[in-house]
Write a protein that holds these residues in place. Structure first.
Motif, PDB file in Angstrom:
ATOM      1  N   ALA A   1      -3.501  11.170  -9.952  1.00 26.24           N
ATOM      2  CA  ALA A   1      -4.890  10.300  -9.621  1.00 26.24           C
ATOM      3  C   ALA A   1      -5.117   9.748 -10.684  1.00 26.24           C
ATOM      4  O   ALA A   1      -5.432   8.327 -10.318  1.00 26.24           O
ATOM      5  CB  ALA A   1      -5.877  11.460  -9.134  1.00 26.24           C
ATOM      6  N   PRO A   2      -5.484   9.918 -11.957  1.00 28.60           N
ATOM      7  CA  PRO A   2      -5.644   8.961 -13.088  1.00 28.60           C
ATOM      8  C   PRO A   2      -4.899   7.619 -12.786  1.00 28.60           C
ATOM      9  O   PRO A   2      -5.427   6.496 -13.092  1.00 28.60           O
ATOM     10  CB  PRO A   2      -5.380   9.806 -14.249  1.00 28.60           C
ATOM     11  CG  PRO A   2      -5.609  10.987 -13.728  1.00 28.60           C
ATOM     12  CD  PRO A   2      -4.874  11.152 -12.537  1.00 28.60           C
ATOM     13  N   GLY A   3      -3.520   7.736 -12.842  1.00 28.93           N
ATOM     14  CA  GLY A   3      -2.788   6.508 -12.741  1.00 28.93           C
ATOM     15  C   GLY A   3      -2.798   5.705 -11.362  1.00 28.93           C
ATOM     16  O   GLY A   3      -2.920   4.564 -11.336  1.00 28.93           O
ATOM     17  N   LEU A   4      -3.084   6.569 -10.191  1.00 30.02           N
ATOM     18  CA  LEU A   4      -3.136   5.883  -8.868  1.00 30.02           C
ATOM     19  C   LEU A   4      -4.561   5.103  -8.748  1.00 30.02           C
ATOM     20  O   LEU A   4      -4.498   3.942  -8.156  1.00 30.02           O
ATOM     21  CB  LEU A   4      -3.238   6.898  -7.869  1.00 30.02           C
ATOM     22  CG  LEU A   4      -1.701   7.660  -7.651  1.00 30.02           C
ATOM     23  CD1 LEU A   4      -2.038   8.853  -6.698  1.00 30.02           C
ATOM     24  CD2 LEU A   4      -0.687   6.747  -7.437  1.00 30.02           C
ATOM     25  N   LEU A   5      -5.816   5.628  -9.307  1.00 29.53           N
ATOM     26  CA  LEU A   5      -7.018   5.063  -9.055  1.00 29.53           C
ATOM     27  C   LEU A   5      -7.723   4.146  -9.999  1.00 29.53           C
ATOM     28  O   LEU A   5      -8.652   3.636  -9.698  1.00 29.53           O
ATOM     29  CB  LEU A   5      -7.771   6.317  -8.605  1.00 29.53           C
ATOM     30  CG  LEU A   5      -7.260   7.301  -7.606  1.00 29.53           C
ATOM     31  CD1 LEU A   5      -8.514   8.304  -7.306  1.00 29.53           C
ATOM     32  CD2 LEU A   5      -7.203   6.467  -6.467  1.00 29.53           C
ATOM     33  N   GLU A   6      -6.828   4.007 -11.290  1.00 33.12           N
ATOM     34  CA  GLU A   6      -7.601   3.429 -12.179  1.00 33.12           C
ATOM     35  C   GLU A   6      -7.332   1.667 -11.841  1.00 33.12           C
ATOM     36  O   GLU A   6      -6.431   1.340 -11.579  1.00 33.12           O
ATOM     37  CB  GLU A   6      -6.821   3.431 -13.503  1.00 33.12           C
ATOM     38  CG  GLU A   6      -7.618   2.707 -14.654  1.00 33.12           C
ATOM     39  CD  GLU A   6      -6.708   2.857 -15.882  1.00 33.12           C
ATOM     40  OE1 GLU A   6      -7.077   2.209 -17.026  1.00 33.12           O
ATOM     41  OE2 GLU A   6      -5.982   3.868 -15.987  1.00 33.12           O
ATOM     42  N   PRO A   7      -8.676   1.039 -11.498  1.00 33.06           N
ATOM     43  CA  PRO A   7      -8.512  -0.361 -11.346  1.00 33.06           C
ATOM     44  C   PRO A   7      -8.148  -1.122 -12.192  1.00 33.06           C
ATOM     45  O   PRO A   7      -8.034  -1.108 -13.377  1.00 33.06           O
ATOM     46  CB  PRO A   7     -10.076  -0.749 -10.921  1.00 33.06           C
ATOM     47  CG  PRO A   7     -10.898   0.199 -11.970  1.00 33.06           C
ATOM     48  CD  PRO A   7      -9.879   1.362 -12.136  1.00 33.06           C
ATOM     49  N   VAL A   8      -7.476  -2.300 -11.740  1.00 29.88           N
ATOM     50  CA  VAL A   8      -6.702  -3.467 -12.828  1.00 29.88           C
ATOM     51  C   VAL A   8      -7.830  -4.282 -13.549  1.00 29.88           C
ATOM     52  O   VAL A   8      -7.869  -4.495 -14.394  1.00 29.88           O
ATOM     53  CB  VAL A   8      -5.782  -4.367 -12.030  1.00 29.88           C
ATOM     54  CG1 VAL A   8      -5.247  -5.439 -12.709  1.00 29.88           C
ATOM     55  CG2 VAL A   8      -4.642  -3.411 -11.398  1.00 29.88           C
TER      56      VAL A   8
ATOM     57  N   TYR B   1       0.649  -1.039   0.176  1.00 28.98           N
ATOM     58  CA  TYR B   1       0.087   0.075  -0.030  1.00 28.98           C
ATOM     59  C   TYR B   1       0.821   1.273  -0.100  1.00 28.98           C
ATOM     60  O   TYR B   1       1.994   1.316   0.583  1.00 28.98           O
ATOM     61  CB  TYR B   1      -1.001   0.118   1.422  1.00 28.98           C
ATOM     62  CG  TYR B   1      -2.130  -0.215   0.966  1.00 28.98           C
ATOM     63  CD1 TYR B   1      -3.242   0.457   0.588  1.00 28.98           C
ATOM     64  CD2 TYR B   1      -2.813  -1.957   1.106  1.00 28.98           C
ATOM     65  CE1 TYR B   1      -4.595  -0.182   0.520  1.00 28.98           C
ATOM     66  CE2 TYR B   1      -3.685  -2.208   1.099  1.00 28.98           C
ATOM     67  CZ  TYR B   1      -4.814  -1.230   0.609  1.00 28.98           C
ATOM     68  OH  TYR B   1      -6.201  -1.685   0.369  1.00 28.98           O
ATOM     69  N   VAL B   2       0.338   2.154  -0.452  1.00 28.16           N
ATOM     70  CA  VAL B   2       0.935   3.352  -0.392  1.00 28.16           C
ATOM     71  C   VAL B   2      -0.212   4.420   0.371  1.00 28.16           C
ATOM     72  O   VAL B   2      -1.390   4.359   0.000  1.00 28.16           O
ATOM     73  CB  VAL B   2       1.045   4.368  -1.803  1.00 28.16           C
ATOM     74  CG1 VAL B   2       1.262   5.798  -1.650  1.00 28.16           C
ATOM     75  CG2 VAL B   2       2.245   3.753  -2.445  1.00 28.16           C
ATOM     76  N   VAL B   3       0.192   5.263   1.391  1.00 29.27           N
ATOM     77  CA  VAL B   3      -0.409   5.881   2.080  1.00 29.27           C
ATOM     78  C   VAL B   3      -0.138   7.512   1.991  1.00 29.27           C
ATOM     79  O   VAL B   3       1.147   7.756   2.340  1.00 29.27           O
ATOM     80  CB  VAL B   3      -0.833   5.442   3.744  1.00 29.27           C
ATOM     81  CG1 VAL B   3      -1.138   6.595   4.340  1.00 29.27           C
ATOM     82  CG2 VAL B   3      -1.370   4.334   3.822  1.00 29.27           C
ATOM     83  N   PHE B   4      -0.895   8.309   1.503  1.00 32.71           N
ATOM     84  CA  PHE B   4      -0.399   9.703   1.385  1.00 32.71           C
ATOM     85  C   PHE B   4      -1.031  10.654   2.340  1.00 32.71           C
ATOM     86  O   PHE B   4      -2.250  10.573   2.579  1.00 32.71           O
ATOM     87  CB  PHE B   4      -0.891  10.255  -0.105  1.00 32.71           C
ATOM     88  CG  PHE B   4      -0.200  11.491  -0.387  1.00 32.71           C
ATOM     89  CD1 PHE B   4       1.040  11.357  -1.363  1.00 32.71           C
ATOM     90  CD2 PHE B   4      -0.618  12.723  -0.147  1.00 32.71           C
ATOM     91  CE1 PHE B   4       1.451  12.587  -1.869  1.00 32.71           C
ATOM     92  CE2 PHE B   4      -0.026  13.857  -0.326  1.00 32.71           C
ATOM     93  CZ  PHE B   4       1.152  13.818  -1.372  1.00 32.71           C
TER      94      PHE B   4
ATOM     95  N   PHE C   1      -3.886   2.229  -2.034  1.00 34.86           N
ATOM     96  CA  PHE C   1      -3.813   3.685  -2.036  1.00 34.86           C
ATOM     97  C   PHE C   1      -4.649   4.470  -1.203  1.00 34.86           C
ATOM     98  O   PHE C   1      -6.002   3.925  -1.157  1.00 34.86           O
ATOM     99  CB  PHE C   1      -3.795   4.662  -3.385  1.00 34.86           C
ATOM    100  CG  PHE C   1      -3.649   5.926  -3.126  1.00 34.86           C
ATOM    101  CD1 PHE C   1      -2.459   6.527  -2.908  1.00 34.86           C
ATOM    102  CD2 PHE C   1      -4.657   6.915  -3.055  1.00 34.86           C
ATOM    103  CE1 PHE C   1      -2.058   7.936  -2.706  1.00 34.86           C
ATOM    104  CE2 PHE C   1      -4.469   8.158  -2.779  1.00 34.86           C
ATOM    105  CZ  PHE C   1      -3.284   8.658  -2.646  1.00 34.86           C
ATOM    106  N   ARG C   2      -4.230   5.046  -0.061  1.00 40.50           N
ATOM    107  CA  ARG C   2      -5.134   5.780   0.735  1.00 40.50           C
ATOM    108  C   ARG C   2      -4.653   7.186   1.037  1.00 40.50           C
ATOM    109  O   ARG C   2      -3.514   7.289   0.945  1.00 40.50           O
ATOM    110  CB  ARG C   2      -5.196   5.005   2.205  1.00 40.50           C
ATOM    111  CG  ARG C   2      -6.083   3.701   2.107  1.00 40.50           C
ATOM    112  CD  ARG C   2      -6.578   3.667   3.489  1.00 40.50           C
ATOM    113  NE  ARG C   2      -7.244   2.039   3.506  1.00 40.50           N
ATOM    114  CZ  ARG C   2      -7.727   1.684   4.530  1.00 40.50           C
ATOM    115  NH1 ARG C   2      -7.346   2.057   5.579  1.00 40.50           N
ATOM    116  NH2 ARG C   2      -8.128   0.415   4.577  1.00 40.50           N
ATOM    117  N   LEU C   3      -5.532   8.070   1.035  1.00 41.09           N
ATOM    118  CA  LEU C   3      -5.032   9.348   1.529  1.00 41.09           C
ATOM    119  C   LEU C   3      -5.630   9.837   2.686  1.00 41.09           C
ATOM    120  O   LEU C   3      -6.826   9.450   3.224  1.00 41.09           O
ATOM    121  CB  LEU C   3      -6.253  10.321   0.471  1.00 41.09           C
ATOM    122  CG  LEU C   3      -5.893  11.756   0.555  1.00 41.09           C
ATOM    123  CD1 LEU C   3      -4.368  12.411   0.539  1.00 41.09           C
ATOM    124  CD2 LEU C   3      -6.930  12.511  -0.142  1.00 41.09           C
ATOM    125  N   ILE C   4      -4.780  10.334   3.667  1.00 44.46           N
ATOM    126  CA  ILE C   4      -5.063  11.016   4.890  1.00 44.46           C
ATOM    127  C   ILE C   4      -4.656  12.568   4.666  1.00 44.46           C
ATOM    128  O   ILE C   4      -3.669  12.734   4.414  1.00 44.46           O
ATOM    129  CB  ILE C   4      -4.435  10.190   6.158  1.00 44.46           C
ATOM    130  CG1 ILE C   4      -4.496   8.895   6.144  1.00 44.46           C
ATOM    131  CG2 ILE C   4      -4.638  11.296   7.211  1.00 44.46           C
ATOM    132  CD1 ILE C   4      -3.659   8.253   7.154  1.00 44.46           C
TER     133      ILE C   4
END
Length: 642
Positions: free
Chosen positions: A522-529, A505-508, A537-540
């Motif tokens: 974001a487009p590359g981070l959140l596009e589902p496989v 995981y990456v936590v930002f 990925f999670r954002l705090i």
């Protein structure tokens, strides 16, 4: 000065040439240097505990040293005469050698040079507690070696000389970090006279925030100080092929006495004193004045610099008759400038524009946060710039809009005196090409749009926030950059991984406007496989209630981000802001009306047994706290110290 032409306002040929090159109106005021030695200057010198002196050796090379340690070691002894009596290393100090090299103990020697009565000398007396400075130039009438410290043959002795002061000038330099000076009995040890410089010498340069230098125009000499942040002098080369130093010339009093001398005679003598250990690095060499693009090509974000090619050096341990402890730093000290080949965090080195950014729109996302959209066009000449990568930054030059010219001191805004108005902003929109396009060399075409999302802070963002978008605004683009380690590269779950808890995981963790590195990625981070999958990925995100419009805008523009996000809202929320929170929650984000806590970052529900890499982008204060919470864990920080 019989050998150097002097204007009716008292400026010599070299000074006039520098004034023209740097657009200083020489004809509008007289040279303030006094061709005598007023008692007021003498009394100020007597109060000061340090003075640097410069002279020429038998080869005509300038050297500089620093003596003192206590008040009244230098003082007026008669009208126009300055007496100096200080402990010095009369064996290895090049200035002491040049002045009293042939003198016997307790013998005063009358010095003559080139048929003139007295040896040419210059000095700068300085009070490091008040930043008071008095410069002087003249000739040594008599000099000698007095009482030895440490017995017969000891290199430490009382250095004595009487100077006929022919010129003096008093003022207050800006770039002095205050120091409290005390007397010290030295025990000199000559370490090196070789080039390249030993590591101990380059270490001293790297930590120095103050140096003294001397120059000559052939008729007189000038000694002066240069200060800045530790390491403001950069070592460009230290090899058998040559030793080269570079330092920026900050905004000063515009007299350009040192530069005027160097224009006529490039020889220069420099001393780097170690105020903690009493060590000294003595250098002599050739100086080159770099102006405009020549300066920027060697030292990033610099319009005026001095390049010194060292021809001889001495590094002597414990040879100075004083030590000092740090006091209050100068409020005027500019940011550190790095050599072009020392690029840090993708720092744009060149100041030649690669493109032009024309402002299209400004959107308000909170009381002090705006999004700006620019249309890019390549520069008229040269190779078109290549497209930026998601997560990178752009460097823009606002100097043509904001640089109002010279000002010596401004108590209301000290840092503005050396502001180059070059600013770096994280790009908040992805490049208009697919992330998997394959080539990193896709050129920017006319009409490419670029967004930055920024908080109003300082003169550049204040200018942007008040500029009327209907009025054309074109800003030079100096380039794009950003370290690869800051780019977010999470792996992705499959549906089965989600159930088993496997995967990395990456936590930002973002503080306020620190969300910007996520926006373009974001487009590359959140596009589902695949269907049913979710990015690892999670954002705090913690931000003030008044900045909630920014959060709503981000979650509305970037689908799927809200449900991977936890928002911590600080400050009192009014009804309008509570409505915004409700809208954010409807988009899928968790919202808490409180400050961020350690467990919110470290104990992440559902991620037990997974490998987590943290990306942190926040204020320096919050970064320090997060670093303590994540001690021993894998994390990187986004730096805005471009």
């Amino acid at each position: 000065m019989p050998g150097v032409a002097v204007s009716e306002n008292g400026w010599h040929t070299g000074e006039v040439a520098m004034h023209k090159a740097l657009r200083v109106p020489t004809s509008s005021y007289r040279n303030p240097t006094q061709l005598n030695f007023p008692l007021s200057h003498g009394l100020r010198i007597a109060e000061n505990r340090l003075a640097a002196f410069g002279t020429l050796d038998d080869e005509g090379r300038p050297w500089t040293t620093v003596w003192g340690g206590e008040s009244e070691f230098a003082r007026p002894v008669a009208e126009g005469l300055l007496g100096v009596q200080s402990l010095a290393d009369v064996r290895d100090d090049p200035v002491a050698q040049a002045i009293v090299g042939s003198a016997k103990d307790d013998e005063l020697v009358r010095l003559d040079a080139n048929g003139a009565r007295g040896k040419m000398v210059s000095g700068v007396s300085i009070d490091l507690e008040t930043r008071d400075r008095v410069k002087l130039a003249g000739r040594v009438l008599v000099a000698g070696v007095g009482k030895r410290r440490g017995g017969e043959g000891s290199p430490v002795a009382e250095m004595r000389m009487v100077v006929v002061v022919q010129e003096s000038l008093g003022n207050c330099p800006k770039y002095i970090n205050k120091k409290v000076v005390r007397k010290h009995i030295p025990s000199p040890q000559l370490v090196s006279t070789d080039l390249p410089l030993p590591t101990e010498a380059t270490d001293l340069i790297a930590k120095s925030d103050l140096l003294f230098l001397s120059s000559t125009n052939g008729d007189t000499m000038d000694s002066n100080n240069r200060g800045g942040p530790p390491g403001f002098v950069r070592v460009a080369s230290n090899t058998t092929d040559g030793v080269v130093l570079v330092y920026p010339e900050y905004s000063g009093n515009r007299l350009y006495q040192t530069l005027g001398n160097l224009y006529l005679n490039p020889r220069i003598g420099i001393v780097f004193p170690d105020f903690e250990m009493s060590d000294a690095l003595f250098l002599t060499g050739q100086a080159e004045i770099l102006i405009g693009p020549k300066a920027a090509a060697l030292l990033s974000h610099t319009k005026l610099a001095i390049k010194v090619t060292v021809t001889a050096a001495r590094f002597v341990k414990d040879c100075l008759p004083f030590r000092a402890r740090m006091g209050e730093p100068s409020p005027y000290t500019p940011p550190l400038r790095f050599l072009v080949d020392e690029e840090r965090d993708g720092l744009v080195a060149s100041q030649s524009p690669v493109a032009t950014a024309s402002l299209l729109t400004r959107d308000t996302l909170g009381p002090s946060i705006h999004r700006y959209v620019f249309r890019l066009s390549p520069a008229d000449s040269g190779k078109p710039p290549t497209m930026w990568k998601p997560g990178q930054h752009v460097t823009l030059d606002f100097s043509e809009e904001l640089d109002a010219g010279y000002s010596h001191m401004r108590d209301d805004d000290p840092q503005s005196l050396n502001d180059d108005y070059v600013r770096t902003f994280t790009i908040s929109n992805p490049p208009p090409i697919p992330a998997n396009a394959g080539s990193d060399e896709i050129p920017i075409k006319n009409g490419t749009e670029l967004e930055i999302t920024v908080k109003r802070h300082g003169p550049v963002t204040a200018f942007l926030s008040r500029h009327n978008p209907r009025v054309p605004l074109k800003i030079p683009v100096l380039g794009f950059g950003g370290e690869e380690s800051y780019r977010i590269r999470p792996s992705r779950h499959t549906s089965s991984d989600n159930r088993t808890g496997k995967g990395d995981y990456v936590v930002f963790v973002a503080g306020g406007i620190g969300i910007t590195p996520v926006l373009a990625q974001a487009p590359g981070l959140l596009e589902p496989v695949d269907e049913g999958a979710e990015a690892n990925f999670r954002l705090i995100w913690t931000l003030r209630a008044q900045d909630l419009p920014l959060a709503l805008d981000v979650f509305e523009r970037i689908q799927r981000l809200a449900r991977l996000s936890t928002l911590f809202v600080t400050g009192r929320a009014r009804q309008e802001e509570r409505n915004t929170i409700a809208n954010i929650e409807r988009l899928g984000a968790q919202v808490f009306a409180r400050r961020l806590k350690k467990e919110d970052v470290v104990k992440l529900g559902g991620l037990e047994g997974t490998k987590i890499r943290y990306h942190l982008c926040a204020s320096q204060e919050l970064l320090s706290v997060l670093g303590s919470w994540l001690n021993g864990k894998d994390y990187v920080t986004e730096s805005f110290a471009y």
